[in-house]
Design a protein around this motif. Structure first.
Motif, PDB file in Angstrom:
ATOM      1  N   PHE A 281       0.870  -1.191   0.000  1.00 15.03           N
ATOM      2  CA  PHE A 281       0.000   0.000   0.000  1.00 15.03           C
ATOM      3  C   PHE A 281       0.903   1.238   0.000  1.00 15.03           C
ATOM      4  O   PHE A 281       1.204   1.817   1.042  1.00 15.03           O
ATOM      5  N   LYS A 282       1.318   1.655  -1.190  1.00 18.08           N
ATOM      6  CA  LYS A 282       2.402   2.645  -1.302  1.00 18.08           C
ATOM      7  C   LYS A 282       2.030   4.005  -0.726  1.00 18.08           C
ATOM      8  O   LYS A 282       2.851   4.696  -0.130  1.00 18.08           O
ATOM      9  N   ILE A 283       0.764   4.416  -0.934  1.00 20.77           N
ATOM     10  CA  ILE A 283       0.380   5.765  -0.471  1.00 20.77           C
ATOM     11  C   ILE A 283       0.590   5.877   1.042  1.00 20.77           C
ATOM     12  O   ILE A 283       1.076   6.900   1.534  1.00 20.77           O
ATOM     13  N   LEU A 284       0.241   4.835   1.779  1.00 20.96           N
ATOM     14  CA  LEU A 284       0.339   4.919   3.235  1.00 20.96           C
ATOM     15  C   LEU A 284       1.786   5.123   3.674  1.00 20.96           C
ATOM     16  O   LEU A 284       2.063   5.871   4.610  1.00 20.96           O
ATOM     17  N   GLU A 285       2.711   4.437   3.017  1.00 20.91           N
ATOM     18  CA  GLU A 285       4.136   4.618   3.355  1.00 20.91           C
ATOM     19  C   GLU A 285       4.538   6.069   3.154  1.00 20.91           C
ATOM     20  O   GLU A 285       5.225   6.667   3.981  1.00 20.91           O
ATOM     21  N   SER A 286       4.082   6.667   2.046  1.00 21.92           N
ATOM     22  CA  SER A 286       4.425   8.067   1.767  1.00 21.92           C
ATOM     23  C   SER A 286       3.812   8.986   2.811  1.00 21.92           C
ATOM     24  O   SER A 286       4.453   9.918   3.293  1.00 21.92           O
ATOM     25  N   VAL A 287       2.545   8.723   3.161  1.00 21.39           N
ATOM     26  CA  VAL A 287       1.856   9.574   4.132  1.00 21.39           C
ATOM     27  C   VAL A 287       2.647   9.574   5.443  1.00 21.39           C
ATOM     28  O   VAL A 287       2.906  10.629   6.026  1.00 21.39           O
ATOM     29  N   MET A 288       3.050   8.392   5.883  1.00 20.46           N
ATOM     30  CA  MET A 288       3.770   8.313   7.156  1.00 20.46           C
ATOM     31  C   MET A 288       5.116   9.032   7.080  1.00 20.46           C
ATOM     32  O   MET A 288       5.480   9.766   7.989  1.00 20.46           O
ATOM     33  N   SER A 289       5.840   8.854   5.976  1.00 23.59           N
ATOM     34  CA  SER A 289       7.173   9.474   5.954  1.00 23.59           C
ATOM     35  C   SER A 289       7.064  10.993   5.764  1.00 23.59           C
ATOM     36  O   SER A 289       7.820  11.745   6.370  1.00 23.59           O
ATOM     37  N   VAL A 290       6.086  11.459   4.979  1.00 25.32           N
ATOM     38  CA  VAL A 290       5.904  12.928   4.836  1.00 25.32           C
ATOM     39  C   VAL A 290       5.518  13.522   6.191  1.00 25.32           C
ATOM     40  O   VAL A 290       6.031  14.569   6.600  1.00 25.32           O
ATOM     41  N   ASN A 291       4.654  12.839   6.926  1.00 24.05           N
ATOM     42  CA  ASN A 291       4.196  13.393   8.203  1.00 24.05           C
ATOM     43  C   ASN A 291       5.329  13.445   9.232  1.00 24.05           C
ATOM     44  O   ASN A 291       5.432  14.394  10.000  1.00 24.05           O
ATOM     45  N   GLU A 292       6.177  12.416   9.225  1.00 24.41           N
ATOM     46  CA  GLU A 292       7.340  12.416  10.137  1.00 24.41           C
ATOM     47  C   GLU A 292       8.167  13.681   9.927  1.00 24.41           C
ATOM     48  O   GLU A 292       8.642  14.299  10.866  1.00 24.41           O
ATOM     49  N   HIS A 293       8.350  14.019   8.650  1.00 19.76           N
ATOM     50  CA  HIS A 293       9.151  15.192   8.294  1.00 19.76           C
ATOM     51  C   HIS A 293       8.417  16.480   8.666  1.00 19.76           C
ATOM     52  O   HIS A 293       8.991  17.406   9.222  1.00 19.76           O
ATOM     53  N   GLN A 294       7.104  16.496   8.384  1.00 19.43           N
ATOM     54  CA  GLN A 294       6.319  17.722   8.563  1.00 19.43           C
ATOM     55  C   GLN A 294       6.188  18.109  10.039  1.00 19.43           C
ATOM     56  O   GLN A 294       6.172  19.279  10.373  1.00 19.43           O
ATOM     57  N   LYS A 295       6.108  17.100  10.918  1.00 19.85           N
ATOM     58  CA  LYS A 295       5.865  17.459  12.320  1.00 19.85           C
ATOM     59  C   LYS A 295       7.104  18.083  12.974  1.00 19.85           C
ATOM     60  O   LYS A 295       7.000  18.634  14.062  1.00 19.85           O
ATOM     61  N   ARG A 296       8.233  18.036  12.283  1.00 15.75           N
ATOM     62  CA  ARG A 296       9.432  18.714  12.789  1.00 15.75           C
ATOM     63  C   ARG A 296       9.717  20.005  12.011  1.00 15.75           C
ATOM     64  O   ARG A 296      10.727  20.662  12.241  1.00 15.75           O
ATOM     65  N   LYS A 297       8.801  20.340  11.096  1.00 17.55           N
ATOM     66  CA  LYS A 297       9.064  21.469  10.185  1.00 17.55           C
ATOM     67  C   LYS A 297       9.279  22.786  10.940  1.00 17.55           C
ATOM     68  O   LYS A 297      10.199  23.541  10.628  1.00 17.55           O
ATOM     69  N   LEU A 298       8.432  23.046  11.933  1.00 21.62           N
ATOM     70  CA  LEU A 298       8.537  24.329  12.630  1.00 21.62           C
ATOM     71  C   LEU A 298       9.894  24.439  13.336  1.00 21.62           C
ATOM     72  O   LEU A 298      10.519  25.500  13.321  1.00 21.62           O
ATOM     73  N   ALA A 299      10.331  23.331  13.929  1.00 22.11           N
ATOM     74  CA  ALA A 299      11.638  23.329  14.611  1.00 22.11           C
ATOM     75  C   ALA A 299      12.747  23.607  13.595  1.00 22.11           C
ATOM     76  O   ALA A 299      13.678  24.377  13.863  1.00 22.11           O
ATOM     77  N   ARG A 300      12.621  23.009  12.402  1.00 18.19           N
ATOM     78  CA  ARG A 300      13.647  23.252  11.366  1.00 18.19           C
ATOM     79  C   ARG A 300      13.675  24.714  10.970  1.00 18.19           C
ATOM     80  O   ARG A 300      14.736  25.320  10.808  1.00 18.19           O
ATOM     81  N   MET A 301      12.476  25.315  10.815  1.00 19.00           N
ATOM     82  CA  MET A 301      12.408  26.723  10.399  1.00 19.00           C
ATOM     83  C   MET A 301      13.075  27.621  11.463  1.00 19.00           C
ATOM     84  O   MET A 301      13.795  28.555  11.138  1.00 19.00           O
ATOM     85  N   ILE A 302      12.791  27.299  12.733  1.00 21.32           N
ATOM     86  CA  ILE A 302      13.348  28.111  13.823  1.00 21.32           C
ATOM     87  C   ILE A 302      14.869  27.975  13.843  1.00 21.32           C
ATOM     88  O   ILE A 302      15.606  28.963  13.919  1.00 21.32           O
TER      89      ILE A 302
END
Ligand SMILES: NC(=O)c1ccc[n+]([C@@H]2O[C@H](COP(=O)([O-])OP(=O)(O)OC[C@H]3O[C@@H](n4cnc5c(N)ncnc54)[C@H](O)[C@@H]3O)[C@@H](O)[C@H]2O)c1
Length: 443
Positions: A281-302
């Motif tokens: 189920f390829k979409i689910l793998e992408s969703v999980m890996s994009v979300n892992e990255h996104q939830k740290r986005k604000l910290a990266r910006m700071i």
């Protein structure tokens, strides 16, 4: 009807209270002695808008009781709901030990016909496992197993429960279906459907719904990230897309990733189910890996803004709960952001209207304050992690005065670019232009 609800957490307590509200006698069972004691003393142990008055009325009128004793709780019940945790196991699949454990306990104490309803989110095939465990000790005429997934949203759980968009009932037993329809009848008087299907389809429906919503959020987060690079404004894009009746307006808001007790574990568990069935189920793998990255986005910006070293910096944080109107911090993006900022040397001063006590237990290094403006006192920047309404119309002059520099990182796009621009802020948000010292800069 006499109802037992086993597991008195976010789902079990709301379900129990709402079933009592429609005139049923409800006994909520939990193994957490302290929780049961507090509930017996009239304390609503979770924050959920609108729950308290219903809880108080139904407890006072004797329709809502609490116990730690499973046998006592289920003795007179016609229906037994299982609202137990199904956390991710080590391999990401749903851990069924609570459900199967209680099924085994029930098999030893049931003496007359009961409908056993699984309200927890469980993988396809769980009803059959529960059935098999019960049948080990019980005659099959003494029980039916039903899958009745719950779709309530924390923060609006009472409304969702009392007026559900639909009720899904998975069972192959006509007798159990009739009991369930009778129970839910008062909740669907406006005509919303009670959809009866087989157990496996009901179990799949819940995972499909949550995984689709997580995918939709993730898709918009990717559009937002691309907007930043391509010089487009995701807010305009969202409005342009969402007005298409085929798409719809909800769940299109970009941000710092989805969290909570459901989406992360449910996407992962559906992925595991797919793997077990030999499906990639390829979409689910992408969703999980994009979300892992996104939830740290604000910290990266700071970190990027400050040249990757936050030693000696203090960051004020508004919002800790995984979403507004709840005290639930399970998988909240704020927790990941806190860890990253502290690892880079920062100190954190945080405010959340309801979730501070829960975070304080896990992150004692964070300074909690009683007021959103107090969090700003001398801080080098404000970071917004949860879109509580109280953060939506701040006094920008007061924010500017309290911060040592007028700098905001907004993970929830709460403000039009105009306001921070007018007040001379540097303002970073998601998928939009940056405002630098009062000037809009397209990156
Ligand atoms: N929280 C939500 O918004 C939501 C929405 C829909 C579905 N769900 C699903 O509902 C289920 C429950 O979620 P929750 O958020 O209410 O969990 P929760 O952790 O808030 O509550 C579970 C409760 O079960 C109790 N418990 C554990 N073992 C027990 C046992 N053997 N006997 C009696 N009680 C026991 C725990 O003490 C706890 O109070 C999960 O499968 C979840 O995926 C949750």
């Amino acid at each position: 009807m006499n109802i037992a609800v086993v597991g008195t957490g976010y789902v079990g307590l709301v379900s129990g209270v709402c079933f009592a509200e429609t005139g049923n006698n409800v006994i909520c069972v939990d193994i957490d002695k302290n929780k049961v004691e507090r509930l017996r003393n009239g304390e609503v142990v979770i924050y959920e808008p609108g729950l308290e008055p219903l809880f108080e009325r139904n407890a006072r009128q004797g329709r809502l009781k609490f116990t730690t004793d499973l046998a006592e709780g289920i003795k007179d019940a016609e229906i037994i709901f299982l609202a137990l945790p199904t956390p991710p196991g080590e391999d990401g699949s749903a851990d069924l030990k609570y459900i199967l454990g209680v099924a085994s306990d029930l098999s030893k104490i049931i003496t007359d016909y009961k409908v056993i309803v699984d309200k927890s989110t469980v993988p396809v095939g769980t009803s059959e496992k529960v059935h098999a465990i019960l049948a080990d000790n019980l005659d099959e005429s003494l029980f039916d197993v039903v899958s009745n997934p719950e779709f309530l949203r924390e923060g609006v759980a009472v409304d969702d429960f009392l007026k559900p968009d639909r009720v899904v009932i998975g069972t192959s037993s006509d007798r159990a279906a009739k009991v369930m329809k009778r129970l839910y009848d008062p909740f669907v008087r406006q005509g919303n459907p009670v959809i009866v299907m087989d157990e496996r389809s009901a179990e799949m429906t819940k995972y499909a719904a949550n995984s689709y919503l997580a995918t939709r959020i993730t898709f918009m987060n990717e559009i937002a990230n691309l907007c930043e690079l391509a010089g487009a404004d995701v807010d305009c894009v969202r409005r342009g897309m969402g007005t298409d009746s085929r798409i719809g307006k909800r769940f299109l808001f970009p941000g710092i990733g989805y969290g909570g007790s459901c989406f992360p574990k449910d996407v992962s568990a559906l992925g595991k189910t797919a793997t077990q069935h030999g499906y990639d189920f390829k979409i689910l793998e992408s969703v999980m890996s994009v979300n892992e990255h996104q939830k740290r986005k604000l910290a990266r910006m700071i970190k990027e803004h400050f040249g990757n070293d936050l030693t000696g910096k203090t960051i004020a944080l508004w919002g800790l709960a995984f979403k507004p109107d709840t005290d639930d911090i399970r998988e909240a993006p704020a927790l990941y952001i806190i860890d990253e900022l502290i690892a880079a040397g920062a100190k954190i001063r945080a405010f959340d209207p309801e979730a501070m006590a829960n975070v304080a237990k896990e992150k004692p290094e964070v300074t909690m304050v009683d007021d959103q403006y107090e969090a700003l006192d001398g801080a080098d920047a404000l970071a917004i992690c949860t879109e509580w309404k109280v953060f939506r119309t701040p006094s920008f002059p007061a924010v500017k005065k309290m911060l040592s520099t007028p700098l905001i990182f907004d993970g929830r796009n709460l403000y039009d670019l105009e306001a921070p621009k007018e007040h001379g802020f540097t303002y970073y948000s998601i998928g939009r232009a940056v405002v630098k010292a009062g000037e809009v800069v397209t990156v």
